[in-house]
Design a protein around this motif. Structure first.
Motif, PDB file in Angstrom:
ATOM      1  N   ALA A 269       2.288   9.213  -7.391  1.00 31.91           N
ATOM      2  CA  ALA A 269       1.696  10.183  -6.456  1.00 31.91           C
ATOM      3  C   ALA A 269       2.714  11.271  -6.110  1.00 31.91           C
ATOM      4  O   ALA A 269       2.368  12.458  -6.008  1.00 31.91           O
TER       5      ALA A 269
ATOM      6  N   ALA B 103      -3.279   9.412  -6.088  1.00 35.50           N
ATOM      7  CA  ALA B 103      -3.251   8.007  -5.645  1.00 35.50           C
ATOM      8  C   ALA B 103      -4.648   7.453  -5.415  1.00 35.50           C
ATOM      9  O   ALA B 103      -4.869   6.252  -5.539  1.00 35.50           O
TER      10      ALA B 103
ATOM     11  N   THR C 183       5.938   3.517   0.377  1.00 34.90           N
ATOM     12  CA  THR C 183       5.371   2.207   0.053  1.00 34.90           C
ATOM     13  C   THR C 183       5.595   1.299   1.258  1.00 34.90           C
ATOM     14  O   THR C 183       6.701   1.257   1.803  1.00 34.90           O
TER      15      THR C 183
ATOM     16  N   ILE D 113       0.689   8.221   2.683  1.00 35.44           N
ATOM     17  CA  ILE D 113       1.028   9.637   2.532  1.00 35.44           C
ATOM     18  C   ILE D 113       1.099  10.228   3.939  1.00 35.44           C
ATOM     19  O   ILE D 113       0.094  10.253   4.660  1.00 35.44           O
TER      20      ILE D 113
ATOM     21  N   ASN E 260      -5.887   4.073  -3.682  1.00 33.62           N
ATOM     22  CA  ASN E 260      -4.668   3.294  -3.451  1.00 33.62           C
ATOM     23  C   ASN E 260      -3.893   3.751  -2.221  1.00 33.62           C
ATOM     24  O   ASN E 260      -2.976   3.054  -1.798  1.00 33.62           O
ATOM     25  N   ALA E 261      -4.199   4.935  -1.703  1.00 29.72           N
ATOM     26  CA  ALA E 261      -3.333   5.495  -0.662  1.00 29.72           C
ATOM     27  C   ALA E 261      -4.052   5.640   0.680  1.00 29.72           C
ATOM     28  O   ALA E 261      -5.258   5.858   0.737  1.00 29.72           O
TER      29      ALA E 261
ATOM     30  N   VAL F  56       5.983  10.248   0.670  1.00 30.97           N
ATOM     31  CA  VAL F  56       5.076   9.278   0.050  1.00 30.97           C
ATOM     32  C   VAL F  56       5.776   7.921   0.125  1.00 30.97           C
ATOM     33  O   VAL F  56       6.850   7.740  -0.457  1.00 30.97           O
TER      34      VAL F  56
ATOM     35  N   ASP G  39       0.833  -1.207   0.000  1.00 30.54           N
ATOM     36  CA  ASP G  39       0.000   0.000   0.000  1.00 30.54           C
ATOM     37  C   ASP G  39       0.868   1.257   0.000  1.00 30.54           C
ATOM     38  O   ASP G  39       2.041   1.227   0.372  1.00 30.54           O
ATOM     39  N   VAL G  40       0.246   2.371  -0.387  1.00 30.61           N
ATOM     40  CA  VAL G  40       0.920   3.663  -0.364  1.00 30.61           C
ATOM     41  C   VAL G  40       0.452   4.442   0.872  1.00 30.61           C
ATOM     42  O   VAL G  40      -0.737   4.472   1.178  1.00 30.61           O
TER      43      VAL G  40
ATOM     44  N   LYS H 255       3.423   3.103  -7.873  1.00 26.91           N
ATOM     45  CA  LYS H 255       2.218   3.851  -7.456  1.00 26.91           C
ATOM     46  C   LYS H 255       2.617   5.048  -6.598  1.00 26.91           C
ATOM     47  O   LYS H 255       2.092   6.148  -6.753  1.00 26.91           O
ATOM     48  N   ALA H 256       3.558   4.812  -5.688  1.00 27.53           N
ATOM     49  CA  ALA H 256       4.024   5.892  -4.817  1.00 27.53           C
ATOM     50  C   ALA H 256       4.763   6.952  -5.637  1.00 27.53           C
ATOM     51  O   ALA H 256       4.609   8.155  -5.406  1.00 27.53           O
TER      52      ALA H 256
END
Ligand code: ADE
Length: 233
Positions: free
Chosen positions: A226, A142, A199, A106, A145-146, A197, A103-104, A222-223
């Protein structure tokens, strides 16, 4: 005009810098996202590159591990190289049960047991917070996803007071890493912008969760995406 840790000229860095801990990851990010990348630092192997993304300037530089290391580089970039925002892109250990490996996260705000921010405001417990506009841009990119929330930046990787992870999880802390609180402190000192940001690379309360390095690399993208949204917002 070089600084003790960066052998570059003023103007060699873009206003936005992506900052992974590992200098070799900085090299890989530069090779994959930057056009016309040129190396602008190699002092102590702390590789830095500047190039463009869709015509917009961007730099990528390693921070090294831990709060003293990122503090040195962030201080020199903000104070001597006209850098306006630094976005840390790294990994964290998952704490909250909501957070899964891959997962991401923040980091809106970073708790810490470090003394790095103590001398900033004598008599005050400094609030290490990210820049709201960067949080918003990264979170928007994101999407689902975040996870957006607090993290903890620890000095110790191996030494954790008994029960602290469980307690932090109860307070909704999403993950553990080692740099963000200090980065947010330096950004506040120079009236600049910062964000982390992250992971999730491992789960501190459930070690059965794991994944291959190939899976980790895709999830890291993904990170990165973002973080790029924050860099150019
Ligand atoms: N980064 C990734 N995993 C971590 C952990 N367990 N502790 C600190 N930083 C981390």
């Amino acid at each position: 005009m070089a600084t003790p840790h960066i052998a570059a000229e003023r103007g060699d860095f873009a206003p936005a810098v992506l900052m992974p801990g590992d200098p070799l990851r900085a090299k890989r990010i530069a090779e994959t996202v930057l056009e016309d990348a040129r190396q602008v630092n190699n002092v102590r192997g702390m590789l830095a590159y500047t190039g463009t993304v869709d015509g917009k300037p961007l730099s990528v530089m390693g921070s090294g591990m831990g709060q003293p290391s990122i503090t040195i580089y962030a201080t020199e970039l903000f104070s001597q190289f006209d850098v306006e925002r630094i976005i840390r892109v790294g990994t964290c250990g998952g704490l909250s049960p909501k957070v899964k490996v891959g997962d991401v996260v923040i980091g809106v705000g970073a708790h810490t047991e470090s003394a790095m921010n103590v001398p900033r405001l004598p008599g005050v417990h400094f609030s290490a917070v990210a820049s709201y506009n960067l949080v918003a841009a990264a979170a928007q990119r994101a999407g689902a996803n975040a996870h957006v929330g607090t993290i903890i930046s620890r000095d110790h990787f191996y030494l954790t007071p008994e029960g602290q992870n469980e307690r932090l999880a109860r307070y909704g802390v999403l993950g553990v890493e080692m740099e963000a609180a200090a980065l947010y402190g330096v950004a506040a000192e120079f009236d600049k912008e910062a964000l982390a940001v992250l992971t999730v690379s491992d789960n501190l309360l459930d070690s059965s969760e794991d994944m291959s390095s190939a899976e980790r690399e895709t999830l890291f993208e993904k990170a990165l995406d973002a973080a790029l949204a924050a860099a150019f917002c």
